[in-house]
Design an enzyme around this catalytic site. Structure first.
Site, PDB file in Angstrom:
ATOM      1  N   GLU A 296      35.534  32.680  51.482  1.00 34.79           N
ATOM      2  CA  GLU A 296      34.279  31.938  51.298  1.00 34.79           C
ATOM      3  C   GLU A 296      34.488  30.439  51.513  1.00 34.79           C
ATOM      4  O   GLU A 296      35.387  29.843  50.923  1.00 34.79           O
ATOM      5  CB  GLU A 296      33.766  32.225  49.878  1.00 34.79           C
ATOM      6  CG  GLU A 296      32.444  31.551  49.529  1.00 34.79           C
ATOM      7  CD  GLU A 296      31.923  32.001  48.159  1.00 34.79           C
ATOM      8  OE1 GLU A 296      32.160  33.181  47.755  1.00 34.79           O
ATOM      9  OE2 GLU A 296      31.287  31.184  47.479  1.00 34.79           O
TER      10      GLU A 296
ATOM     11  N   LYS B 275      38.867  31.003  42.982  1.00 38.96           N
ATOM     12  CA  LYS B 275      38.778  29.649  43.543  1.00 38.96           C
ATOM     13  C   LYS B 275      40.170  29.167  43.952  1.00 38.96           C
ATOM     14  O   LYS B 275      41.143  29.333  43.189  1.00 38.96           O
ATOM     15  CB  LYS B 275      38.227  28.671  42.500  1.00 38.96           C
ATOM     16  CG  LYS B 275      36.818  29.000  42.036  1.00 38.96           C
ATOM     17  CD  LYS B 275      35.800  28.313  42.895  1.00 38.96           C
ATOM     18  CE  LYS B 275      34.407  28.424  42.364  1.00 38.96           C
ATOM     19  NZ  LYS B 275      33.424  28.508  43.470  1.00 38.96           N
TER      20      LYS B 275
ATOM     21  N   ASP C 249      29.012  29.179  52.240  1.00 43.98           N
ATOM     22  CA  ASP C 249      28.277  28.870  51.017  1.00 43.98           C
ATOM     23  C   ASP C 249      27.689  27.462  51.153  1.00 43.98           C
ATOM     24  O   ASP C 249      26.570  27.276  51.626  1.00 43.98           O
ATOM     25  CB  ASP C 249      29.214  29.009  49.797  1.00 43.98           C
ATOM     26  CG  ASP C 249      28.535  28.712  48.471  1.00 43.98           C
ATOM     27  OD1 ASP C 249      27.396  28.232  48.469  1.00 43.98           O
ATOM     28  OD2 ASP C 249      29.145  28.936  47.406  1.00 43.98           O
TER      29      ASP C 249
ATOM     30  N   LYS D 141      22.557  29.839  47.470  1.00 46.33           N
ATOM     31  CA  LYS D 141      22.122  29.153  46.255  1.00 46.33           C
ATOM     32  C   LYS D 141      20.611  28.930  46.354  1.00 46.33           C
ATOM     33  O   LYS D 141      20.130  28.311  47.315  1.00 46.33           O
ATOM     34  CB  LYS D 141      22.826  27.783  46.115  1.00 46.33           C
ATOM     35  CG  LYS D 141      24.357  27.859  46.164  1.00 46.33           C
ATOM     36  CD  LYS D 141      24.930  28.476  44.901  1.00 46.33           C
ATOM     37  CE  LYS D 141      26.439  28.590  44.925  1.00 46.33           C
ATOM     38  NZ  LYS D 141      26.967  29.781  45.623  1.00 46.33           N
TER      39      LYS D 141
ATOM     40  N   ASP E 241      37.410  31.655  47.379  1.00 44.54           N
ATOM     41  CA  ASP E 241      36.502  30.551  47.669  1.00 44.54           C
ATOM     42  C   ASP E 241      37.259  29.218  47.757  1.00 44.54           C
ATOM     43  O   ASP E 241      37.777  28.717  46.758  1.00 44.54           O
ATOM     44  CB  ASP E 241      35.432  30.478  46.564  1.00 44.54           C
ATOM     45  CG  ASP E 241      34.287  29.537  46.927  1.00 44.54           C
ATOM     46  OD1 ASP E 241      34.367  28.876  47.985  1.00 44.54           O
ATOM     47  OD2 ASP E 241      33.317  29.461  46.145  1.00 44.54           O
TER      48      ASP E 241
END
Ligand code: 0XW
Ligand code: MG
Length: 367
Positions: A218, A164, A241, A265, A193
């Protein structure tokens, strides 16, 4: 098999380690919503929806419960046979709010699987494997510490890491990526991400400053339009995402050619049944994707794993489940667990997990 009763529960899930840090938000505890559908023949089916706080995506726990309140009364007496008819019955009561409908879709499939004596993966088209890869999500952190955890997780068997970044200065983000790469190199596939946190300019700079490092980028920027402008200007593959808010967003991204893969998701896409459509669209264009949810306990984890088992392994970017950040399980007898960076696909009928009776206390509401 008809719906007799629907119980709605809330489960508080504190984050193990204190905080889960992303560019978009820090979260310390999650409020998961569970639906338990009881049928006239005595079966129970479970579904779950658990937004990772109110900021990550346009979902929140109380929103899920308000949507459930609109939908649930109309489902009492409905027959659990045609998932398509049940989806229509939900749509006839409420427009949108796929993340709440996703919990019902999970519970319907759980019930159908139990009735037919097959795991949910069979209802989703059939499993290609009995064990799926997971990935480890490294929160926004300091370079040395993040690299140390990355090396540990690779040693523990994770084939993929998500690093992240975002919400701080570019220098630190670039340093984290270099340190993780030095620590693990080709031993794990890496996703970086941004959780919508970078400007287009920052994404372009980061891409250049990490040129020799192999990773997929991402959700670097906030909107799909911003991400679209990166095409041809960055060299790392770009995955979407958060912007895949529904099936149409996925169709749009694929047809515009602006995504090289996805972090999907299950609840955001409206449930397992809707996920099979985007899974199949990705198969047509050989696009890799994960099978995740934003958070959740064993019910969501089981849902992600059943779906992941139906994805062609070469394009499977892993199933992320929240286990590493949650204490305990809803189903201590048949928990969904990560072992050596992989997860066994539940083989029992339905989702294959059942929360311990009474563990969520009294229902918030019964329909
Ligand atoms: C790693 N996740 C699946 C968990 C958190 O919800 C964030 C998310 C992501 O990939 O953005
Ligand atoms: Mg992501």
């Amino acid at each position: 098999m008809r719906i007799d009763r629907i119980n709605v529960y809330s489960a508080q899930l504190p984050v193990k380690g204190g905080v889960y840090r992303m560019a978009s938000a820090d979260v310390e505890a999650l409020d998961s919503t569970l639906v338990e559908i009881v049928t006239d023949d005595g079966l129970t089916g479970w579904g779950e929806t658990c937004p990772v706080g109110p900021v990550y995506q346009p979902h929140h726990a109380l929103g899920a419960r308000a949507a459930i309140a609109e939908i649930a009364p109309g489902l009492i007496g409905a027959e659990i046979a045609s998932i398509r008819l049940l989806a229509k019955q939900m749509d006839d009561r409420l427009n949108g709010h796929g993340y709440a409908k996703a919990a019902f879709d999970m519970a319907f499939l759980d019930l159908l699987g139990q009735k037919l004596g097959v795991p949910v993966s069979t209802l989703l088209g059939g499993a290609l494997t009995d064990r799926v890869p997971a990935y480890y999500s490294l929160i926004v952190g300091a370079p040395e510490e993040t690299a140390r955890i990355a090396a540990d997780k690779v040693k523990a068997g994770y084939p993929r890491l998500q690093v992240k970044i975002g919400g701080r200065n570019l220098e630190e983000d670039v340093a984290v990526i270099h340190k993780v790469w030095e620590a693990v190199g080709y031993k794990a596939r890496i996703a970086v991400d941004g959780n919508r946190g970078l400007t287009v300019a920052a994404a372009i700079h980061l891409d250049r400053l990490c040129q020799a490092i192999t990773f997929v980028f991402e959700q670097p920027c906030n909107t799909m339009d911003e991400v679209a402008t990166l095409k041809g200007r960055v060299t790392h593959p770009v995955y979407l995402d958060e912007n895949t808010e529904d099936q149409n967003a996925v169709l749009r991204a694929i047809s515009l050619g602006i995504a090289d893969g996805f972090g999907f998701k299950v609840t955001r896409l409206g449930g397992l049944t809707k996920m099979t459509t985007v899974r199949d669209l990705c198969a047509i264009r050989s696009l890799p994707h994960s099978c995740d949810d934003a958070w959740g306990g064993d019910i969501i984890a089981a849902a992600c794993v059943h779906l992941a088992a139906t994805v062609e392994p070469r394009r499977m970017e892993g199933a992320w489940i929240a286990q590493e950040y949650i204490e305990g399980h809803f189903d201590a007898k048949n928990p969904v667990v990560i072992e050596k960076g992989h997860i066994a696909v539940p083989q029992r009928p339905g989702l294959g997990v059942k929360p311990e009776p009474g563990m969520f206390g009294k229902p918030l509401v019964t329909y």
